[in-house]
Design a protein around this motif. Structure first.
Motif, mmCIF file in Angstrom:
data_model
loop_
_atom_site.group_PDB
_atom_site.id
_atom_site.type_symbol
_atom_site.label_atom_id
_atom_site.label_comp_id
_atom_site.label_asym_id
_atom_site.label_seq_id
_atom_site.Cartn_x
_atom_site.Cartn_y
_atom_site.Cartn_z
ATOM 1 N N ALA A 116 0.817 -1.214 0.000
ATOM 2 C CA ALA A 116 0.000 0.000 0.000
ATOM 3 C C ALA A 116 0.854 1.268 0.000
ATOM 4 O O ALA A 116 0.352 2.357 -0.289
ATOM 5 C CB ALA A 116 -0.924 0.003 1.214
ATOM 6 N N ILE A 117 2.146 1.136 0.338
ATOM 7 C CA ILE A 117 3.060 2.289 0.341
ATOM 8 C C ILE A 117 4.067 2.077 -0.793
ATOM 9 O O ILE A 117 5.071 1.393 -0.614
ATOM 10 C CB ILE A 117 3.790 2.428 1.689
ATOM 11 N N PRO A 118 3.811 2.637 -1.983
ATOM 12 C CA PRO A 118 4.658 2.349 -3.146
ATOM 13 C C PRO A 118 5.956 3.150 -3.153
ATOM 14 O O PRO A 118 6.174 4.021 -3.988
ATOM 15 C CB PRO A 118 3.755 2.735 -4.319
ATOM 16 N N ALA A 124 12.179 4.843 1.406
ATOM 17 C CA ALA A 124 12.149 4.475 2.826
ATOM 18 C C ALA A 124 13.286 5.164 3.582
ATOM 19 O O ALA A 124 13.100 5.633 4.708
ATOM 20 C CB ALA A 124 12.261 2.963 2.970
ATOM 21 N N LEU A 125 14.463 5.247 2.933
ATOM 22 C CA LEU A 125 15.600 5.930 3.559
ATOM 23 C C LEU A 125 15.321 7.423 3.710
ATOM 24 O O LEU A 125 15.654 8.033 4.741
ATOM 25 C CB LEU A 125 16.860 5.718 2.717
ATOM 26 N N LEU A 126 14.688 8.027 2.698
ATOM 27 C CA LEU A 126 14.327 9.440 2.776
ATOM 28 C C LEU A 126 13.376 9.693 3.944
ATOM 29 O O LEU A 126 13.481 10.713 4.644
ATOM 30 C CB LEU A 126 13.667 9.896 1.465
ATOM 31 N N THR A 173 9.880 8.666 -11.935
ATOM 32 C CA THR A 173 9.083 9.774 -12.466
ATOM 33 C C THR A 173 7.655 9.309 -12.746
ATOM 34 O O THR A 173 7.289 8.160 -12.479
ATOM 35 C CB THR A 173 9.712 10.297 -13.766
ATOM 36 N N GLY A 174 6.848 10.231 -13.299
ATOM 37 C CA GLY A 174 5.472 9.905 -13.671
ATOM 38 C C GLY A 174 4.591 9.646 -12.455
ATOM 39 O O GLY A 174 4.852 10.126 -11.343
ATOM 40 N N THR A 175 3.547 8.840 -12.658
ATOM 41 C CA THR A 175 2.586 8.550 -11.589
ATOM 42 C C THR A 175 3.250 7.865 -10.399
ATOM 43 O O THR A 175 2.955 8.173 -9.247
ATOM 44 C CB THR A 175 1.455 7.651 -12.130
ATOM 45 N N THR A 176 4.184 6.953 -10.681
ATOM 46 C CA THR A 176 4.885 6.246 -9.592
ATOM 47 C C THR A 176 5.635 7.218 -8.701
ATOM 48 O O THR A 176 5.576 7.132 -7.471
ATOM 49 C CB THR A 176 5.868 5.216 -10.172
ATOM 50 N N GLY A 177 6.339 8.164 -9.321
ATOM 51 C CA GLY A 177 7.073 9.162 -8.548
ATOM 52 C C GLY A 177 6.161 10.056 -7.735
ATOM 53 O O GLY A 177 6.460 10.380 -6.578
ATOM 54 N N MET A 178 5.018 10.450 -8.339
ATOM 55 C CA MET A 178 4.078 11.325 -7.631
ATOM 56 C C MET A 178 3.461 10.617 -6.423
ATOM 57 O O MET A 178 3.374 11.189 -5.331
ATOM 58 C CB MET A 178 2.986 11.809 -8.590
ATOM 59 N N ILE A 179 3.050 9.361 -6.623
ATOM 60 C CA ILE A 179 2.460 8.599 -5.515
ATOM 61 C C ILE A 179 3.499 8.372 -4.419
ATOM 62 O O ILE A 179 3.202 8.495 -3.225
ATOM 63 C CB ILE A 179 1.897 7.261 -6.025
ATOM 64 N N ILE A 182 3.930 11.593 -2.443
ATOM 65 C CA ILE A 182 2.772 11.824 -1.567
ATOM 66 C C ILE A 182 2.844 10.907 -0.349
ATOM 67 O O ILE A 182 2.563 11.324 0.791
ATOM 68 C CB ILE A 182 1.458 11.592 -2.333
ATOM 69 N N CYS A 183 3.235 9.655 -0.558
ATOM 70 C CA CYS A 183 3.351 8.711 0.569
ATOM 71 C C CYS A 183 4.439 9.152 1.548
ATOM 72 O O CYS A 183 4.235 9.107 2.769
ATOM 73 C CB CYS A 183 3.651 7.304 0.049
ATOM 74 N N ILE A 184 5.579 9.585 1.010
ATOM 75 C CA ILE A 184 6.662 10.066 1.880
ATOM 76 C C ILE A 184 6.177 11.273 2.688
ATOM 77 O O ILE A 184 6.368 11.351 3.906
ATOM 78 C CB ILE A 184 7.903 10.428 1.051
ATOM 79 N N GLY A 185 5.524 12.228 2.012
ATOM 80 C CA GLY A 185 5.001 13.413 2.700
ATOM 81 C C GLY A 185 3.961 13.066 3.754
ATOM 82 O O GLY A 185 3.938 13.654 4.839
#
Length: 218
Positions: A116-118, A124-126, A173-179, A182-185
Motif C-alpha cells: 500500500a506504500i509504493p 524508505a531511507l528518505l 518519475t510519472g505517476t509512480t514518482g508522484m504517488i 505523496i506517501c513520503i510526505g
C-alpha cells in the motif's frame, strides 16, 4: 502580514506580465490575479515561500540543537555498549538505544515491503532522514511554544519538494514518482504530529516526575 501586505503586492507590481514557476505554464501573474485575486497568488507562490521559510527556520533550530542531539546520542551509545550513562536517576531513564535502532530498521523494511506504500528503498531511507530532522524540529517547537505551533503542513510541503527532486533525479518519475512523494510526505506528517504529541507528553511527565522510559513504552 508579510505575505499578504508585502509579498503579494510586490509580485503583482513587479511581474504582472510574466510567468513564474510553479504556476501553470504560460499563465501570467495578471491573468492569475484576474481569475482568482490575491488568494490565487497566495496559493501559487506565497504558500511555497512560507514552506521554505518554515523549513529554513527548522534547519536553523536543528543546527542550534545539534550539541544537545550529539550529547544525547553519545550517552545513548554508551548505554547500548553497557557503559555508565551520566544521569541514571529514575526520571532520566529512556528506552535503550539498541531497541530504538532495531525499531528504525524494522520501520524502513515495513515501509518498503508494504504494497500500500509504493516507495522503493531510497524512499524508505528518505523517510528516515526527513523523519529524524523534522521530528526534532517538531518536538522542539512544541516543547518551547505549544502544540498549536507544530508546523506540520510546512514540513510536509518541504518534504514533498525535496523528495520529488530526489526521486526524479534517480529516475522515479510519472505517476509512480508522484504517488511515492505523496506517501513520503504523508508519513512525515504523521511523524511530525506524533513527535509533537510525544514532546508534550514527556514535558508533562517531567513536571509530575514520571519515568520517561515508561512513557515511551506507553
Amino acid at each position: 502580514i508579510v505575505g499578504w501586505l508585502v509579498i503579494i503586492p510586490m509580485i503583482c507590481l513587479f511581474g504582472p506580465d510574466t510567468w513564474l514557476y510553479p504556476a501553470d505554464p504560460g499563465v501570467t501573474i495578471s491573468q492569475l490575479y484576474a481569475a482568482g485575486g490575491a488568494a490565487a497568488i497566495w496559493s501559487k507562490y506565497v504558500k511555497y515561500i512560507g514552506a521554505g521559510a518554515i523549513a529554513t527556520g527548522g534547519i536553523i533550530s536543528l543546527i542550534k540543537s545539534l550539541p544537545l542531539i550529539i550529547s544525547t546520542f553519545r550517552d545513548s551509545m554508551k548505554s547500548m555498549k553497557g557503559g555508565s550513562v551520566k544521569g541514571t536517576a529514575r526520571t532520566d531513564r529512556d528506552l535503550p538505544m539498541n531497541f530504538i535502532l532495531i525499531g528504525i530498521v524494522a520501520m524502513v523494511v515495513i515501509i518498503w515491503a508494504v504494497p500500500a506504500i509504493p516507495v522503493n528503498p531510497l524512499g524508505a531511507l528518505l523517510i528516515v532522514i526527513f523523519g529524524f530532522f523534522f521530528a526534532t524540529v517538531s518536538a522542539r517547537m512544541v516543547g518551547l511554544i505549544g502544540s498549536s505551533n507544530n508546523p506540520v503542513s510546512g514540513m510536509a510541503i518541504a518534504t514533498l519538494i525535496i523528495s520529488t527532486l530526489i526521486l526524479k533525479a534517480t529516475g522515479t518519475t510519472g505517476t509512480t514518482g508522484m504517488i511515492g512523494s505523496i506517501c513520503i510526505g504523508s508519513i512525515i506528517c504523521i511523524v511530525a504530529a506524533i513527535a509533537g504529541d510525544t514532546s508534550q507528553d514527556l514535558k508533562t511527565g517531567f513536571i509530575v516526575g514520571a519515568t520517561p522510559k515508561l512513557q515511551q513504552i506507553g
